[in-house]
Design an enzyme around this catalytic site. Structure first.
Site, PDB file in Angstrom:
ATOM      1  N   TYR A 141     -32.207  11.989   7.203  1.00 33.56           N
ATOM      2  CA  TYR A 141     -33.189  11.066   7.791  1.00 33.56           C
ATOM      3  C   TYR A 141     -34.260  10.670   6.782  1.00 33.56           C
ATOM      4  CZ  TYR A 141     -37.601   9.613   9.775  1.00 33.56           C
ATOM      5  OH  TYR A 141     -38.754   8.934   9.987  1.00 33.56           O
ATOM      6  N   ASP A 151       2.721   1.174   7.795  1.00 32.59           N
ATOM      7  CA  ASP A 151       2.849   0.472   9.075  1.00 32.59           C
ATOM      8  C   ASP A 151       4.234   0.593   9.702  1.00 32.59           C
ATOM      9  OD1 ASP A 151       0.270  -0.342   8.651  1.00 32.59           O
ATOM     10  OD2 ASP A 151       0.704  -2.492   8.624  1.00 32.59           O
ATOM     11  N   ARG A 171     -27.193  13.510  22.610  1.00 34.59           N
ATOM     12  CA  ARG A 171     -28.182  14.073  23.536  1.00 34.59           C
ATOM     13  C   ARG A 171     -28.020  13.476  24.928  1.00 34.59           C
ATOM     14  NH1 ARG A 171     -34.125  13.888  20.941  1.00 34.59           N
ATOM     15  NH2 ARG A 171     -34.674  13.785  23.128  1.00 34.59           N
ATOM     16  N   ALA A 228       0.805  -1.226   0.000  1.00 32.98           N
ATOM     17  CA  ALA A 228       0.000   0.000   0.000  1.00 32.98           C
ATOM     18  C   ALA A 228       0.837   1.275   0.000  1.00 32.98           C
ATOM     19  CB  ALA A 228      -0.922  -0.022   1.220  1.00 32.98           C
ATOM     20  N   ALA A 229       1.667   1.442   1.020  1.00 32.99           N
ATOM     21  CA  ALA A 229       2.410   2.699   1.155  1.00 32.99           C
ATOM     22  C   ALA A 229       3.448   2.839   0.047  1.00 32.99           C
ATOM     23  CB  ALA A 229       3.074   2.765   2.533  1.00 32.99           C
ATOM     24  N   CYS A 270      -6.029  -6.646   4.089  1.00 33.01           N
ATOM     25  CA  CYS A 270      -7.319  -6.529   4.783  1.00 33.01           C
ATOM     26  C   CYS A 270      -8.302  -7.594   4.305  1.00 33.01           C
ATOM     27  CB  CYS A 270      -7.925  -5.146   4.537  1.00 33.01           C
ATOM     28  SG  CYS A 270      -6.734  -3.807   4.714  1.00 33.01           S
TER      29      CYS A 270
HETATM   30  C1  LIG Z   1      -5.496  -9.703   8.256  1.00 36.49           C
HETATM   31  C2  LIG Z   1      -5.412  -8.211   8.122  1.00 36.49           C
HETATM   32  C3  LIG Z   1      -6.569  -7.461   8.021  1.00 36.49           C
HETATM   33  C4  LIG Z   1      -6.492  -6.067   7.917  1.00 36.49           C
HETATM   34  N1  LIG Z   1      -7.668  -5.347   7.798  1.00 36.49           N
HETATM   35  C5  LIG Z   1      -7.606  -3.993   7.686  1.00 36.49           C
HETATM   36  C6  LIG Z   1      -8.788  -3.222   7.545  1.00 36.49           C
HETATM   37  O1  LIG Z   1      -9.896  -3.777   7.509  1.00 36.49           O
HETATM   38  N2  LIG Z   1      -8.676  -1.868   7.452  1.00 36.49           N
HETATM   39  C7  LIG Z   1      -7.459  -1.232   7.472  1.00 36.49           C
HETATM   40  O2  LIG Z   1      -7.401   0.006   7.360  1.00 36.49           O
HETATM   41  N3  LIG Z   1      -6.300  -1.941   7.590  1.00 36.49           N
HETATM   42  C8  LIG Z   1      -6.352  -3.299   7.703  1.00 36.49           C
HETATM   43  N4  LIG Z   1      -5.191  -4.029   7.807  1.00 36.49           N
HETATM   44  C9  LIG Z   1      -3.902  -3.318   7.871  1.00 36.49           C
HETATM   45  C10 LIG Z   1      -3.353  -3.019   6.480  1.00 36.49           C
HETATM   46  O3  LIG Z   1      -3.310  -4.192   5.727  1.00 36.49           O
HETATM   47  C11 LIG Z   1      -1.957  -2.422   6.636  1.00 36.49           C
HETATM   48  O4  LIG Z   1      -2.042  -1.281   7.426  1.00 36.49           O
HETATM   49  C12 LIG Z   1      -1.345  -2.049   5.296  1.00 36.49           C
HETATM   50  O5  LIG Z   1      -1.202  -3.173   4.484  1.00 36.49           O
HETATM   51  C13 LIG Z   1       0.006  -1.393   5.517  1.00 36.49           C
HETATM   52  O6  LIG Z   1       0.581  -1.118   4.299  1.00 36.49           O
HETATM   53  P1  LIG Z   1       2.165  -0.946   4.186  1.00 36.49           P
HETATM   54  O7  LIG Z   1       2.433  -0.741   2.736  1.00 36.49           O
HETATM   55  O8  LIG Z   1       2.641   0.036   5.152  1.00 36.49           O
HETATM   56  O9  LIG Z   1       2.757  -2.346   4.694  1.00 36.49           O
HETATM   57  P2  LIG Z   1       2.536  -3.833   4.182  1.00 36.49           P
HETATM   58  O10 LIG Z   1       1.199  -4.002   3.573  1.00 36.49           O
HETATM   59  O11 LIG Z   1       2.920  -4.726   5.310  1.00 36.49           O
HETATM   60  O12 LIG Z   1       3.603  -3.972   3.033  1.00 36.49           O
HETATM   61  C14 LIG Z   1       4.971  -3.994   3.284  1.00 36.49           C
HETATM   62  C15 LIG Z   1       5.626  -4.813   2.208  1.00 36.49           C
HETATM   63  O13 LIG Z   1       7.039  -4.680   2.331  1.00 36.49           O
HETATM   64  C16 LIG Z   1       7.646  -5.906   2.049  1.00 36.49           C
HETATM   65  N5  LIG Z   1       8.957  -5.862   2.713  1.00 36.49           N
HETATM   66  C17 LIG Z   1       9.201  -5.798   4.045  1.00 36.49           C
HETATM   67  N6  LIG Z   1      10.520  -5.694   4.287  1.00 36.49           N
HETATM   68  C18 LIG Z   1      11.124  -5.697   3.066  1.00 36.49           C
HETATM   69  C19 LIG Z   1      12.488  -5.608   2.650  1.00 36.49           C
HETATM   70  N7  LIG Z   1      13.483  -5.474   3.531  1.00 36.49           N
HETATM   71  N8  LIG Z   1      12.737  -5.651   1.322  1.00 36.49           N
HETATM   72  C20 LIG Z   1      11.721  -5.775   0.410  1.00 36.49           C
HETATM   73  N9  LIG Z   1      10.427  -5.860   0.767  1.00 36.49           N
HETATM   74  C21 LIG Z   1      10.134  -5.815   2.068  1.00 36.49           C
HETATM   75  C22 LIG Z   1       6.685  -6.926   2.622  1.00 36.49           C
HETATM   76  O14 LIG Z   1       6.838  -8.188   2.005  1.00 36.49           O
HETATM   77  C23 LIG Z   1       5.331  -6.284   2.310  1.00 36.49           C
HETATM   78  O15 LIG Z   1       4.781  -6.731   1.094  1.00 36.49           O
HETATM   79  C24 LIG Z   1      -5.231  -5.424   7.907  1.00 36.49           C
HETATM   80  C25 LIG Z   1      -4.068  -6.188   8.011  1.00 36.49           C
HETATM   81  C26 LIG Z   1      -4.139  -7.553   8.116  1.00 36.49           C
HETATM   82  C27 LIG Z   1      -2.870  -8.338   8.216  1.00 36.49           C
END
Ligand SMILES: Cc1cc2nc3c(=O)[nH]c(=O)nc-3n(C[C@H](O)[C@H](O)[C@H](O)COP(=O)(O)OP(=O)(O)OC[C@H]3O[C@@H](n4cnc5c(N)ncnc54)[C@H](O)[C@@H]3O)c2cc1C
Length: 451
Positions: free
Chosen positions: A428, A285, A444, A14-15, A47
């Site tokens: 509403y 994250d 309220r 995502a990020a 998610c």
């Molecule tokens: C089961 C589950 C349900 C969720 N449900 C929700 C929800 O309903 N609503 C919500 O808002 N959020 C939810 N989340 C949280 C959401 O998925 C995370 O906040 C989001 O994915 C964070 O995105 P990110 O890109 O920061 O990290 P991540 O999605 O963790 O991506 C990081 C990526 O970096 C890669 N990586 C790590 N270290 C290295 C490295 N050294 N070299 C190369 N690659 C690397 C990893 O393999 C990973 O693919 C959920 C999470 C889980 C696990």
């Protein structure tokens, strides 16, 4: 055209990919973008994993918003199964697991978080999994459909991931137990609302054991987990889900000398640049976020923030200025058909912050009481005793309940008293609400308690 600058992105979800695609769209050929992802997938929905495991979503591909191939078509050089193992900030290089040194002008760190694995005897037995990436989801599904044909599951931890995974396990036909040290699952809710969550889980056949600690995991002769030893006895477990929360995966960044906060998350400015470093960005994250209510840094690992922060970093990388505006602690989930939502401070949170509050809990209906399909919902609201400002809300109820939390989130985003909230012009009609919106009924009740 030769690119004049290179951006290296670590982490392809995502990020990371929000930053990569935002910057690439704005800078085009002038920016060479290389994205390193140690797993097999880019831009996926973690998610969605519980719903995929439960069987609601047919294929892993449905959870991938943009594949590596699609990113490459946009000109982003994605390298899968490539881990960044070291960052050299002085010379501007990333060292990969494949032994390559890739130079960068700007660096985006988006390595996410990792599930906490408690240091308990037997923790390394086969079948004890944290759920964080699609790879984890695949491994879990492989366990479920594998040779051992599991019949029982134990979920350790009752946060939203634990609750969602427990439901997925029970829907897969496993005898499922959820254990948690707290008095209730979903401890981000106050106990009376958490109790409704526990009831709903029990109603669908999940054995919910609260105030129970885990001591040990027992394995069979082949090294596969077979039981979990807890305060409430030995629980059979052919699979175990660890849902004890996550910690920022910031090790590589920390070793490079980047600043982290108390949670281990990277500290950034509002533009998502790492404190004290020009051209080094982080989001999602792996970072700490600014809590608008508590006025302090917190680690809130949610996809909603990761996407926004990633986009802001991407704008910064492209030379535009944008600022992340902080978090409130808004979250939503469901168990069975019970919707669960919260924002801001619970009563317990306020007590921990030393803020004197007044709270009220009301029961109302999701639609006009006479309209077909109306069901009950509970709203708890918390306000500052001195200023009458609304400080938080929690909602538990059936279809249509949860999203009302967004009204409360907006009333927190721009400070609002409960008195103003009572008189806000909300929509509403009988199919959608009681004539007083449930949020306003709660406001309220709090206003009355404050008088
Ligand atoms: C089961 C589950 C349900 C969720 N449900 C929700 C929800 O309903 N609503 C919500 O808002 N959020 C939810 N989340 C949280 C959401 O998925 C995370 O906040 C989001 O994915 C964070 O995105 P990110 O890109 O920061 O990290 P991540 O999605 O963790 O991506 C990081 C990526 O970096 C890669 N990586 C790590 N270290 C290295 C490295 N050294 N070299 C190369 N690659 C690397 C990893 O393999 C990973 O693919 C959920 C999470 C889980 C696990």
């Amino acid at each position: 055209v030769t690119a004049s600058e290179r951006l290296v992105v670590i982490g392809g979800d995502a990020a990371g990919m929000s930053a990569a695609s935002t910057a690439k769209k704005l800078r085009g050929d002038a920016l060479d973008v290389v994205a390193l992802e140690r797993g097999d997938w880019t831009s996926y929905s973690a998610c969605g994993i519980p719903y995929w495991v439960a069987g609601d979503i047919g294929s892993v591909h449905d959870l991938v918003a943009r594949s590596a191939h699609e990113h490459r078509d946009m000109g982003i050089g994605v390298r899968l199964r490539t881990e960044a193992v070291e960052i050299d900030l002085d010379s501007g290089h990333v060292q990969t697991s494949a032994g390559e040194r890739i130079g960068f002008d700007q660096l985006m760190i988006a390595t996410g978080a990792e599930p906490i694995r408690p240091d308990l005897p037997g923790i390394d037995a086969e079948g004890i999994l944290g759920i964080q990436t699609l790879g984890d989801g695949e491994r879990f599904l492989a366990q479920l459909t594998g040779r051992r044909k599991p019949r029982s599951a134990v979920v350790v931890g009752g946060g939203y991931i634990g609750v969602e995974m427990a439901e997925a396990c029970v829907r897969r036909g496993l005898r499922t137990t959820l254990v948690d040290m707290a008095v209730q699952p979903m401890r981000s809710l106050d106990p009376e609302l958490g109790a409704q969550v526990a009831d709903a889980m029990r109603g669908m056949g999940i054995d919910v054991r609260t105030q129970v600690g885990v001591h040990e995991f027992l394995a069979d002769d082949s090294g596969a987990v077979r039981a979990v030893v807890t305060d409430s006895g030995e629980l059979p477990a052919d699979v175990v889900v660890l849902a004890l929360g996550v910690r920022p995966r910031s090790e590589v960044a920390r070793q490079a000398g980047l600043r982290v906060g108390i949670s281990g998350g990277l500290r950034t400015s509002a533009d998502m640049s790492c404190d004290g470093h020009v051209g080094i960005w982080a989001a999602g994250d792996v970072v700490e976020s600014w809590d608008r209510l508590r006025q302090k840094w917190v680690h809130v690992p949610l996809g909603t923030h990761a996407n926004k922060q990633g986009r802001i970093a991407g704008l910064g990388i492209a030379g535009e200025r944008a600022r992340f505006q902080g978090v409130l602690g808004t979250a939503v989930t469901k168990v069975c058909d019970l919707e669960i939502a919260r924002t801001g401070l619970s009563e317990a949170d306020a007590a921990a912050e030393g803020i004197e509050v007044v709270a009220a809990t009301i029961e109302t209906t999701t639609r006009a009481g006479y309209y077909p399909g109306a069901t009950t919902m509970t709203v708890k609201m918390v306000a500052d005793r001195r200023t009458r400002r609304m400080l938080g809300a929690q909602i538990v109820g059936r279809e249509g309940a949860a999203h009302r939390i967004d009204t409360c989130a907006m009333a927190l985003w721009n400070p609002t008293t409960v008195d103003e909230l009572v008189l806000t012009d909300l929509a509403y009609a009988p199919p959608f609400s009681s004539v007083w919106d449930p949020v306003q009924v709660a406001a309220r009740a709090v206003a009355a308690a404050l008088d």
